[in-house]
Write a protein that holds these residues in place. Sequence first.
Motif, PDB file in Angstrom:
ATOM      1  N   ILE A 179      39.213  91.488 -84.311  1.00  0.00           N
ATOM      2  CA  ILE A 179      39.899  91.385 -85.604  1.00  0.00           C
ATOM      3  C   ILE A 179      40.211  89.928 -85.919  1.00  0.00           C
ATOM      4  O   ILE A 179      40.011  89.459 -87.047  1.00  0.00           O
ATOM      5  CB  ILE A 179      41.182  92.233 -85.602  1.00  0.00           C
ATOM      6  CG1 ILE A 179      40.823  93.716 -85.546  1.00  0.00           C
ATOM      7  CG2 ILE A 179      42.030  91.952 -86.836  1.00  0.00           C
ATOM      8  CD1 ILE A 179      41.989  94.630 -85.245  1.00  0.00           C
ATOM      9  N   LEU A 180      40.689  89.203 -84.928  1.00  0.00           N
ATOM     10  CA  LEU A 180      40.909  87.769 -85.126  1.00  0.00           C
ATOM     11  C   LEU A 180      39.585  87.061 -85.401  1.00  0.00           C
ATOM     12  O   LEU A 180      39.526  86.123 -86.210  1.00  0.00           O
ATOM     13  CB  LEU A 180      41.582  87.154 -83.898  1.00  0.00           C
ATOM     14  CG  LEU A 180      42.981  87.670 -83.539  1.00  0.00           C
ATOM     15  CD1 LEU A 180      43.504  86.941 -82.312  1.00  0.00           C
ATOM     16  CD2 LEU A 180      43.941  87.516 -84.705  1.00  0.00           C
ATOM     17  N   VAL A 228      32.979  87.654 -87.038  1.00  0.00           N
ATOM     18  CA  VAL A 228      32.512  88.979 -86.635  1.00  0.00           C
ATOM     19  C   VAL A 228      32.199  89.779 -87.887  1.00  0.00           C
ATOM     20  O   VAL A 228      33.018  89.861 -88.804  1.00  0.00           O
ATOM     21  CB  VAL A 228      33.586  89.699 -85.790  1.00  0.00           C
ATOM     22  CG1 VAL A 228      33.192  91.152 -85.552  1.00  0.00           C
ATOM     23  CG2 VAL A 228      33.801  88.982 -84.466  1.00  0.00           C
ATOM     24  N   TRP A 229      31.009  90.379 -87.926  1.00  0.00           N
ATOM     25  CA  TRP A 229      30.586  91.199 -89.061  1.00  0.00           C
ATOM     26  C   TRP A 229      30.278  92.620 -88.582  1.00  0.00           C
ATOM     27  O   TRP A 229      29.965  92.833 -87.409  1.00  0.00           O
ATOM     28  CB  TRP A 229      29.333  90.611 -89.728  1.00  0.00           C
ATOM     29  CG  TRP A 229      29.528  89.220 -90.250  1.00  0.00           C
ATOM     30  CD1 TRP A 229      29.386  88.049 -89.555  1.00  0.00           C
ATOM     31  CD2 TRP A 229      29.917  88.848 -91.580  1.00  0.00           C
ATOM     32  NE1 TRP A 229      29.664  86.972 -90.358  1.00  0.00           N
ATOM     33  CE2 TRP A 229      29.984  87.425 -91.617  1.00  0.00           C
ATOM     34  CE3 TRP A 229      30.200  89.562 -92.736  1.00  0.00           C
ATOM     35  CZ2 TRP A 229      30.334  86.724 -92.757  1.00  0.00           C
ATOM     36  CZ3 TRP A 229      30.554  88.859 -93.880  1.00  0.00           C
ATOM     37  CH2 TRP A 229      30.615  87.462 -93.895  1.00  0.00           C
ATOM     38  N   GLY A 230      30.332  93.560 -89.513  1.00  0.00           N
ATOM     39  CA  GLY A 230      29.950  94.928 -89.206  1.00  0.00           C
ATOM     40  C   GLY A 230      28.480  95.144 -89.471  1.00  0.00           C
ATOM     41  O   GLY A 230      27.755  94.224 -89.856  1.00  0.00           O
ATOM     42  N   PRO A 231      27.990  96.378 -89.269  1.00  0.00           N
ATOM     43  CA  PRO A 231      26.573  96.680 -89.529  1.00  0.00           C
ATOM     44  C   PRO A 231      26.242  96.515 -91.011  1.00  0.00           C
ATOM     45  O   PRO A 231      27.013  96.952 -91.885  1.00  0.00           O
ATOM     46  CB  PRO A 231      26.429  98.136 -89.084  1.00  0.00           C
ATOM     47  CG  PRO A 231      27.819  98.694 -89.133  1.00  0.00           C
ATOM     48  CD  PRO A 231      28.731  97.559 -88.804  1.00  0.00           C
ATOM     49  N   ASN A 291      35.858  91.380 -93.652  1.00  0.00           N
ATOM     50  CA  ASN A 291      37.129  91.997 -94.036  1.00  0.00           C
ATOM     51  C   ASN A 291      37.133  93.487 -93.732  1.00  0.00           C
ATOM     52  O   ASN A 291      38.123  94.040 -93.236  1.00  0.00           O
ATOM     53  CB  ASN A 291      37.390  91.780 -95.526  1.00  0.00           C
ATOM     54  CG  ASN A 291      37.579  90.326 -95.880  1.00  0.00           C
ATOM     55  OD1 ASN A 291      38.313  89.608 -95.213  1.00  0.00           O
ATOM     56  ND2 ASN A 291      36.913  89.878 -96.932  1.00  0.00           N
ATOM     57  N   GLU A 292      36.029  94.134 -94.029  1.00  0.00           N
ATOM     58  CA  GLU A 292      35.937  95.586 -93.884  1.00  0.00           C
ATOM     59  C   GLU A 292      35.951  96.021 -92.422  1.00  0.00           C
ATOM     60  O   GLU A 292      36.643  96.978 -92.054  1.00  0.00           O
ATOM     61  CB  GLU A 292      34.679  96.095 -94.585  1.00  0.00           C
ATOM     62  CG  GLU A 292      34.737  96.065 -96.106  1.00  0.00           C
ATOM     63  CD  GLU A 292      34.614  94.658 -96.690  1.00  0.00           C
ATOM     64  OE1 GLU A 292      34.196  93.737 -95.943  1.00  0.00           O
ATOM     65  OE2 GLU A 292      34.928  94.479 -97.877  1.00  0.00           O
ATOM     66  N   ILE A 293      35.188  95.327 -91.572  1.00  0.00           N
ATOM     67  CA  ILE A 293      35.186  95.697 -90.156  1.00  0.00           C
ATOM     68  C   ILE A 293      36.553  95.411 -89.541  1.00  0.00           C
ATOM     69  O   ILE A 293      37.017  96.130 -88.652  1.00  0.00           O
ATOM     70  CB  ILE A 293      34.059  94.951 -89.385  1.00  0.00           C
ATOM     71  CG1 ILE A 293      33.948  95.492 -87.950  1.00  0.00           C
ATOM     72  CG2 ILE A 293      34.294  93.455 -89.368  1.00  0.00           C
ATOM     73  CD1 ILE A 293      33.541  96.924 -87.841  1.00  0.00           C
TER      74      ILE A 293
END
Length: 448
Positions: free
Chosen positions: A209-210, A157-160, A169-171
């Motif tokens: 998160i996982l 899973v990635w953020g924008p 890591n950041e998201i």
Amino acid sequence: MRDIVITVLVFGSVPLIIYRPYIGILVWSWLGYMNPHRLCWGFAVTMPFAQTTALAIIIGTLISKEDRKLPVDRVVVVLVLFILWMFITTVFALNPTEAWGEWNKVWKIQLMTFFSMVLIKDLQRLKWLIWTIAVSLGYYGIKGGIFTILTGGNYKVWGPASTFIGGNNEIGLALIMTIPLLRFLQMQTQRFWLKAGLLGAIGCCAIAILGTHSRGALLGLLIMGGSLILKGKNKFFFGLLALVGGMLLYQFMPESWHERMGTIKTYEKDGSAMGRINAWGFAINVAKDRLFGGGFGAFDGFWFQIYAPNPDDFHDAHSIYFEVLGEHGFIGLALFLLLGFFTWQNASRCIALSKKYPDLQQLGNLMRMVQVSLVGYASSGAFLGLAYFDFYYHLVAVVVIGNYIVNTRAAATTAEQPQEAPANARLRELRSFVRTSVKPERSAVPSK
């Protein structure tokens, strides 16, 4: 079409922001956390929405007739000192060009933090701010949780992209900090469908998160989750729910995820983990050699050749603590830690005082959940480099605002209580003294 909608919403809100500048804080938070323009594909991606909103906030604040005083307490004082110190370290930075570019981002974030303290001064506005932040980041939690389930957890899973939370890591860290705010909103609402929806959003965030496959985020989730259960209501129910849900999710995640999480125990054999330790050694050496640290952008391959234990193993800080230490020295780290300590203490004070006023019980619950978010930031941040994350400083502002609200209420309650005139008070004390002085002694003769 999406570009047009976002543009119309942002620019259409400008007159409203000038009329009611606190609305600008909500719009700015939506832009900063959800980054809706990054979900577009056309001209809106590069539009200066944040700058436009900030300008409208400043204009609206200047012409507003509302109280524009900044609540001042020890948290605000330490935050100001930390900002000033970061400016000084920028002047003496190892990489001046990069340092001034980063400083240009940091001071803008801090400016909006202070405007939040000035414009959000009542509980209702504060709750709107929490709704804005929680929904903006919760969107990525829901999206990421569904994505993880549909793909069996085989993809990250990635953020924008091109944002503070763009990396996995950041998201992960952002969602860890968001879950307690969603829990606060879930506790306050009375509508069953909304309670169920917010509970579902919390579950999706945990799954997302996982799904980041971030080891630091996993540790942060476990520590934050334990704190959430201890500080929340219905401890047994939510503890059991977390235990059962955690076991099911653990079994659900693929073998590749288990292998990566297993390297937490054997970090000395993992190149990424050893690279982080090398970067932490670099930060310590820079801080020992330079009073002002290396300044923003100090974690650079060239300077690793001089200060790193292993000069050929270049890595980013991957820790909020070592990031601040390497870039701002021991003084900067001390201010950063003191800011967190005072914020926690002020939140505890707000919790204690709010118990005296039935209408401020929600404020006490909010401060508890903010403390849980701070636990998540402090624990997961030990392995992630987001020392200047605007979410953290917004939580600091929320605590300052909470203390302002409860202090104002306490002062108003004291003022409403009838005060006895000084002369009457002295006369009453004199009468009491005379009565006790001339009181006859009891007879020493025993009664029959």
